[in-house]
Structure formats: C-alpha cells, structure tokens
Design a protein around this motif. Sequence first.
Motif, PDB file in Angstrom:
ATOM      1  N   GLU A 107       0.862  -1.179   0.000  1.00  0.00           N
ATOM      2  CA  GLU A 107       0.000   0.000   0.000  1.00  0.00           C
ATOM      3  C   GLU A 107       0.900   1.232   0.000  1.00  0.00           C
ATOM      4  O   GLU A 107       1.538   1.538   1.004  1.00  0.00           O
ATOM      5  CB  GLU A 107      -0.926   0.000   1.218  1.00  0.00           C
ATOM      6  CG  GLU A 107      -1.937  -1.138   1.217  1.00  0.00           C
ATOM      7  CD  GLU A 107      -2.810  -1.151   2.459  1.00  0.00           C
ATOM      8  OE1 GLU A 107      -2.697  -0.196   3.270  1.00  0.00           O
ATOM      9  OE2 GLU A 107      -3.594  -2.095   2.623  1.00  0.00           O
ATOM     10  N   ASP A 108       0.946   1.929  -1.110  1.00  0.00           N
ATOM     11  CA  ASP A 108       1.879   3.038  -1.262  1.00  0.00           C
ATOM     12  C   ASP A 108       1.219   4.402  -1.162  1.00  0.00           C
ATOM     13  O   ASP A 108       1.804   5.418  -1.545  1.00  0.00           O
ATOM     14  CB  ASP A 108       2.618   2.921  -2.603  1.00  0.00           C
ATOM     15  CG  ASP A 108       3.496   1.667  -2.644  1.00  0.00           C
ATOM     16  OD1 ASP A 108       4.054   1.312  -1.593  1.00  0.00           O
ATOM     17  OD2 ASP A 108       3.603   1.048  -3.713  1.00  0.00           O
ATOM     18  N   HIS A 109      -0.030   4.441  -0.670  1.00  0.00           N
ATOM     19  CA  HIS A 109      -0.699   5.722  -0.408  1.00  0.00           C
ATOM     20  C   HIS A 109      -0.171   6.235   0.938  1.00  0.00           C
ATOM     21  O   HIS A 109      -0.845   6.208   1.967  1.00  0.00           O
ATOM     22  CB  HIS A 109      -2.218   5.519  -0.359  1.00  0.00           C
ATOM     23  CG  HIS A 109      -3.012   6.791  -0.281  1.00  0.00           C
ATOM     24  ND1 HIS A 109      -3.328   7.551  -1.385  1.00  0.00           N
ATOM     25  CD2 HIS A 109      -3.537   7.452   0.779  1.00  0.00           C
ATOM     26  CE1 HIS A 109      -4.036   8.607  -1.016  1.00  0.00           C
ATOM     27  NE2 HIS A 109      -4.175   8.567   0.291  1.00  0.00           N
ATOM     28  N   ASN A 110       1.085   6.668   0.917  1.00  0.00           N
ATOM     29  CA  ASN A 110       1.805   7.000   2.142  1.00  0.00           C
ATOM     30  C   ASN A 110       2.881   8.032   1.817  1.00  0.00           C
ATOM     31  O   ASN A 110       3.579   7.915   0.804  1.00  0.00           O
ATOM     32  CB  ASN A 110       2.432   5.721   2.729  1.00  0.00           C
ATOM     33  CG  ASN A 110       3.137   5.964   4.045  1.00  0.00           C
ATOM     34  OD1 ASN A 110       4.179   6.618   4.092  1.00  0.00           O
ATOM     35  ND2 ASN A 110       2.584   5.429   5.116  1.00  0.00           N
ATOM     36  N   LEU A 111       3.021   9.028   2.678  1.00  0.00           N
ATOM     37  CA  LEU A 111       3.972  10.109   2.424  1.00  0.00           C
ATOM     38  C   LEU A 111       5.395   9.588   2.283  1.00  0.00           C
ATOM     39  O   LEU A 111       6.148  10.046   1.410  1.00  0.00           O
ATOM     40  CB  LEU A 111       3.897  11.138   3.561  1.00  0.00           C
ATOM     41  CG  LEU A 111       4.846  12.332   3.450  1.00  0.00           C
ATOM     42  CD1 LEU A 111       4.574  13.146   2.191  1.00  0.00           C
ATOM     43  CD2 LEU A 111       4.743  13.207   4.698  1.00  0.00           C
ATOM     44  N   VAL A 112       5.791   8.647   3.119  1.00  0.00           N
ATOM     45  CA  VAL A 112       7.163   8.135   3.076  1.00  0.00           C
ATOM     46  C   VAL A 112       7.436   7.478   1.724  1.00  0.00           C
ATOM     47  O   VAL A 112       8.476   7.717   1.088  1.00  0.00           O
ATOM     48  CB  VAL A 112       7.424   7.144   4.231  1.00  0.00           C
ATOM     49  CG1 VAL A 112       8.820   6.534   4.122  1.00  0.00           C
ATOM     50  CG2 VAL A 112       7.261   7.843   5.579  1.00  0.00           C
TER      51      VAL A 112
END
Length: 341
Positions: free
Chosen positions: A236-241
């Motif tokens: 899940e790459d819906h992430n700021l990092v």
Amino acid sequence: MDSRPKMIYLPDTMINWPWPRTINPHYEDVKAEVDASIRDIKAPSPEFLAAFDKCDTALLIALAYPNVPREHLRVGCDMMNSFLFVEEYTSIDNRTGAKEIVNIVIDALHNPHKIRPEGECILGEILRQFWARAIQSASLSSQRHFVETFTAFLHGMPAKALDLEQGHTHSIDDYLKLRRYTIGLKPCLFINEMEMGLPDEVFYHPVIVDLAECITNLVLIDNDMISYNKEQAAYEDHNLVSIVMLELGLDIGGAMAWAAHYHAEVGKRFIEGLAKVPSWGPSVDALVKEYLDGMAMWARANHSWSCEVQRYWGPATGMSPEMRQTRLVPLLPRPDRKPRE
C-alpha cells in the motif's frame, strides 16, 4: 550471511511538543460500552472486527479529548468508529461503489431522523445513529462546521480508493492536498467545539484555518511515518514516506528524515501562529484558547495512540521499550505477489 532483519529508524517527532499525554477519566467505562455496541452491528468481515480490536479507537478519543464530559467522549468514539467503517467500505469497493457509499453517508447526515431504506449498506444507519446522538448536545455552529468538514473528508475517499486499487502515485504536493482530507482530522475538531457557539468569523479566520491545517499536517505526517512499515509490507503506497522515496530518490531512512524535518517545520509554524491569533473579546477569547488547546492535543494524542496500540505493531501492544529507546524498528518483509495486470 547476516540474518538479522533490516531496521528502520523512526524519529521521535513529538519529543518536544508542549502538550503532554493526558487521558479522559471515562475511558475504560466508555470503551466497554462502545466495544459492545460495535458487536451489535453487522461488520463487513471478521477481519474488520479483528482490525477494530487492534485499533482501540476509544483510547485515541480519550487521549484527544481528556477533559470532555462522558457523553461527548461517547459521541467522539461513535464518530471515530464511523470513520473506520467509511474507510473500510470505500476501500473494499471500486471507485463507483465508493461514490455510492459516500452519497448514502451524506444523506444520513442530513436526515438523522429518517428510517434508512431496507437493504441499504449498513453505513447509512451507523452514521444516522451517530449524528442523531451528537446533535442532541452540539451547538448549531459546531454542527454546521462538522457537516462541512466531514463531507470534504467523504469526497476524498473515492480518490484514495482509486489510488489503492490502481497503484496510482501522486507528487508530494498533490498527495498532501488529498491526504489533508482523507486523514479526517478537521471533522474531529467538532468534539472540542460541541459546547461552544464558536462564531464563523473565528472558525474561518485565516489564522485559525492555518493552525488547523498545521495540526492536520502533523497528524498525517506522524500517521504515515508510523504506518509506513505495515503499509509497505502490504504493497500500500498511499503514504507520504513512499511518495517521498519515489519523488526524491531517497531510501527509507532519508524519507523518514525528510518527513521528520517537515514535521518540525510545521510544528514551529503552529507555535508561532498561536501568537498571531487576534482578540474577539474576553468571552470568545476563552473559547478560542480552549479550541486551540484541543487542536494541539490531537497531535499528541495521535502520536501516543499510534505507539501504544496493536494497529501498527502486529501481535505486540505498541512499540516495545527497546524500540522506544533506540527508535529502531524491524522492516517487515514484503511477500511475493503477482505483477499488476
């Protein structure tokens, strides 16, 4: 070969935040009541119930609102659980389905005394019950502000669902614009405002709006830093990092450092912004101070809760004492998966 797991350094972003961890004395009592009510609802899946148990949303609400009366704490828990249900249902549906769910929720919010249609998604009734209870003790101005900010949160959820479904990535700036809605912080400020008749000239004043955005940013940065490990393991790459790594070509440590630096800048902007708050007279100024203290508590509450519950830490209840001391967290492995078609 060294078999030790790769470690992530997780900076302690809140070490100097002036608002200390405080918990509402009604926490245990309200938690038992709310947990029981969740089991009376038809949950979307057993996995959702297991994830709910790991969240302990009552702890988050008790940390965020340490001074509110019992009834308002209960309303806060119902509100947060509504958020979880919305997120769950919009994430398991496609974008079209997510939009339909959002429309159901908005209708329930505007018609809290209307019987929901037979066969409708359970979210309509969940939101109806929450809002019918909340408006019994909420000022009219707080109700208007909640409906506005919660509707904005809802409209962001289909876009998030599409990102997760299609693996779409944004630029850092575009991601932050969307995430400020999907983090759901601004509607949560409703609980602080319930007993206040906070005038619109205060709520919409540019300084107050900027302070609310600062707290929104602090919460989303901390959330994304702490949840990154779990989310990267689930692709899940819906992430700021993840987005910082991709756009700036940084490794995990570099992206964490970037996020921590951004967090420090936003925290400084909030503290400095407090000195710019105008006066509306003694009685309103007292309400404004209480409202802004409530904002600031959310940043502390979110960070403390994230480090104390199972949601991001697997079987463990929060970060271990060793992790808290060293800030080193084992990187979770990514299972093999088939390429996206």
